[in-house]
Design a protein around this motif. Structure first.
Motif: not given
Lengths: 354, 354
Positions: B158-170, B287-296, B326-331
DNA sequence: CTGAAAGCGCTTACAG
DNA sequence: CTGAAAGCGCTTACAG
């Protein structure tokens, strides 16, 4: 790679002797044994399993055939797998999870290659094409689950009857008389012949009748959303209900959160008892759920043992049915005295009374 | 059992020819091919994989080594496994889930038997004894995850750096300025060197600093209960928080239910964004969670492909890092205007405003 | 393009 | 108790 030849040379014996010793298939004098064992240790010898398999026609690999695409691999499955793998290891077999579709095509392909000695079949359908493939190819197998016609098949399964009886009995003894079963959705073509759903529902109808209870069964697929919707409907259509049995794990989580959202106190106003759940899932809720605990560890082990007995030519084990057992939590309680007409009420408000 | 010998006889060729055709390893005339193929079809021939393995020294079996006893096999793991198995099948390999402890002992045992051509390693520790075993035995392998020293190891992660950056940025773009990371519990000895936790936390500290945000990190193990407790503490200790990042799946579920229980509206008052979650888990909430979706799915495939390239002697793939998306949801929502001192408020009450 | 033959590393009657 | 030898069902130089 160090071979048996190397070991034999160093120990001054024939490879046959090494083999006899390794397999414990013929007696060997203590002196010879010592020399061979020393040679093996010195050389770091490890027997090649592929050569052994070719010569002996046994790979010692057991495939747990899992329809990965058709069924989600959930917590319960993980339990089956882990306990089955452990049981196999004890008997010097490898049990691995082998993903094959549930139509039998990939399974036939796999069996043709001679890589596996036997198969443990999961997520068995009432009429399962994979069973036909296993029979046709003469592969030893054991079922975790059951087909409709079972003559001569070694299988283990959940004892749905006892599970339902114990669950209903427990609620009845607490004083509940208005039960609902939130069942599987047998109208879904993927599951209309899914044993656990069919058997549980059958058992419930029979046993509720024995208890003289009104029989209310609501179909519900196995998702949180579906469970919440079922809770909505249930409150509308069966407002006198005091206890709910839920067949499926995720549906059960939904039923609980649905009731909570509607302001119903669990277990103050309504008890909820999932019929087949693992503690991991129960722990997703806080307070933890009261559940009938899926006997995954037992079944994984029994299924594997049943198969290995076949492989070893021992007397077959009789089919085993294991019930889910009550696993205490905080979502089942005695029903309250008949409720006031005001209904509803916010969560927690009456906790002290229950 | 019908063998290559039978096919050769019926087709009037040598077994070498049958083998050449089957492996596409030497040219064969159309006429010969036709005769052999017909013979195979008539006899229902299937090549014996064990004999092939012994002769060619390749079993075409890839083990996904999974420490079943140490790590729960969750939804994310199931995704890795399923996509890896599919990728392998496309290249004519079997990928199976092989339970081995994470101390390397059982793995060494397994590799010594020569049953597997290569290994895909999951749940990699920063300093992983299994990697040493794989190196010592000269087994080709690919990591899903990363050790500390990576020279020459094929791996995907997982690209943790980009994941966190995108999440924080969002969250930042939505207007959030008071964030908290509910991280893993690195004090737990089983996980103090668990890559995903270490890397996520590192990345968060760095990136939050870049954004000029206050850095608040709360350790939390991966259970619903721990998540709920974290929510309690968070409300107490960091009341100004408007958005919460949660590293672990089950903890995230707990954070949400904990907040809800405390009467906090999600996302009205607090947004919650899990950093590594699969949609199946997100769907447990409604309602469904907004999540950063693991790229499994991506990682399972890339890891397997990387390994197979090694096995086939092709040029190695460069290491691949894939971010959660980012995987859209309602949280997750924009923060509200500063809240009135009254605080709390019942759930749902302000939904129209958010 | 095709074949005869050696060999992969074991197991297992068979003989002693 | 131990050994020589055949054989498990393929692949793969080697030769033609």
């Amino acid at each position: 790679m160090v071979t048996m030849r190397d070991v034999a040379d160093r120990a001054g014996v024939s490879i046959a002797t090494v083999s006899f010793l390794l397999n414990d298939t013929k007696p060997v004098t203590a002196a010879t044994r010592a020399r061979v064992e020393q040679a093996m240790a010195e050389l770091g010898y490890r027997r090649n399993a592929v050569a052994r398999a070719l010569a002996s026609r046994r790979t010692h690999i057991i495939a747990m055939a899992y329809p990965a695409l058709e069924h989600r691999f959930g917590m319960s499955t993980a339990e089956f797998f882990t306990s089955a793998a452990e049981a196999a290891r004890k008997e010097a077999y490898h049990l691995v999870l082998w993903p094959v579709g549930n139509d039998g095509v990939e399974l036939r392909e796999l069996l043709g290659q001679g890589l596996v000695d036997g198969v443990v079949l999961m997520e068995v359908q009432l009429d399962d094409p994979r069973v036909d493939v296993l029979r046709e190819t003469g592969t030893p197998f054991a079922l975790i689950g059951r087909t409709t016609e079972l003559e001569g098949l070694s299988h283990v399964d959940i004892d749905f009857d006892t599970t339902v009886r114990d669950a209903v009995g427990h609620l009845y003894d607490l004083g509940h008389r208005e039960l609902v079963l939130v069942s599987g959705d047998l109208a879904d073509p993927r599951f209309h012949a899914y044993g656990p759903w069919v058997r549980t529902e059958d058992a419930y109808r029979r046993i509720a009748a024995e208890y003289g209870l009104p029989i209310v069964v609501m179909p519900c697929s196995d998702t949180t959303q579906a469970g919440q919707e079922a809770a909505d409907r249930l409150i509308q259509e069966h407002p006198k209900t005091t206890a709910i049995l839920v067949l499926n794990e995720y549906a059960a989580l939904g039923v609980i959160s649905g009731l909570t959202r509607l302001g119903r106190d669990v277990p103050g106003e309504l008890s909820v008892l999932p019929l087949l759940m693992v503690p991991e899932t129960a722990a997703l809720s806080n307070p933890e759920l009261t559940i009938m605990r899926t006997p995954g560890p037992e079944l994984g082990q029994l299924g594997t043992d049943a198969l290995i007995r076949q492989l070893e030519g021992a007397d077959p084990l009789p089919p085993q049915l294991v019930p889910a057992k009550l696993y205490p939590g905080a979502t089942v309680a005695a029903p309250r005295a008949p409720r006031s007409k005001g209904g509803g009420g916010r969560r927690g408000e009456r906790k002290a009374r229950s």
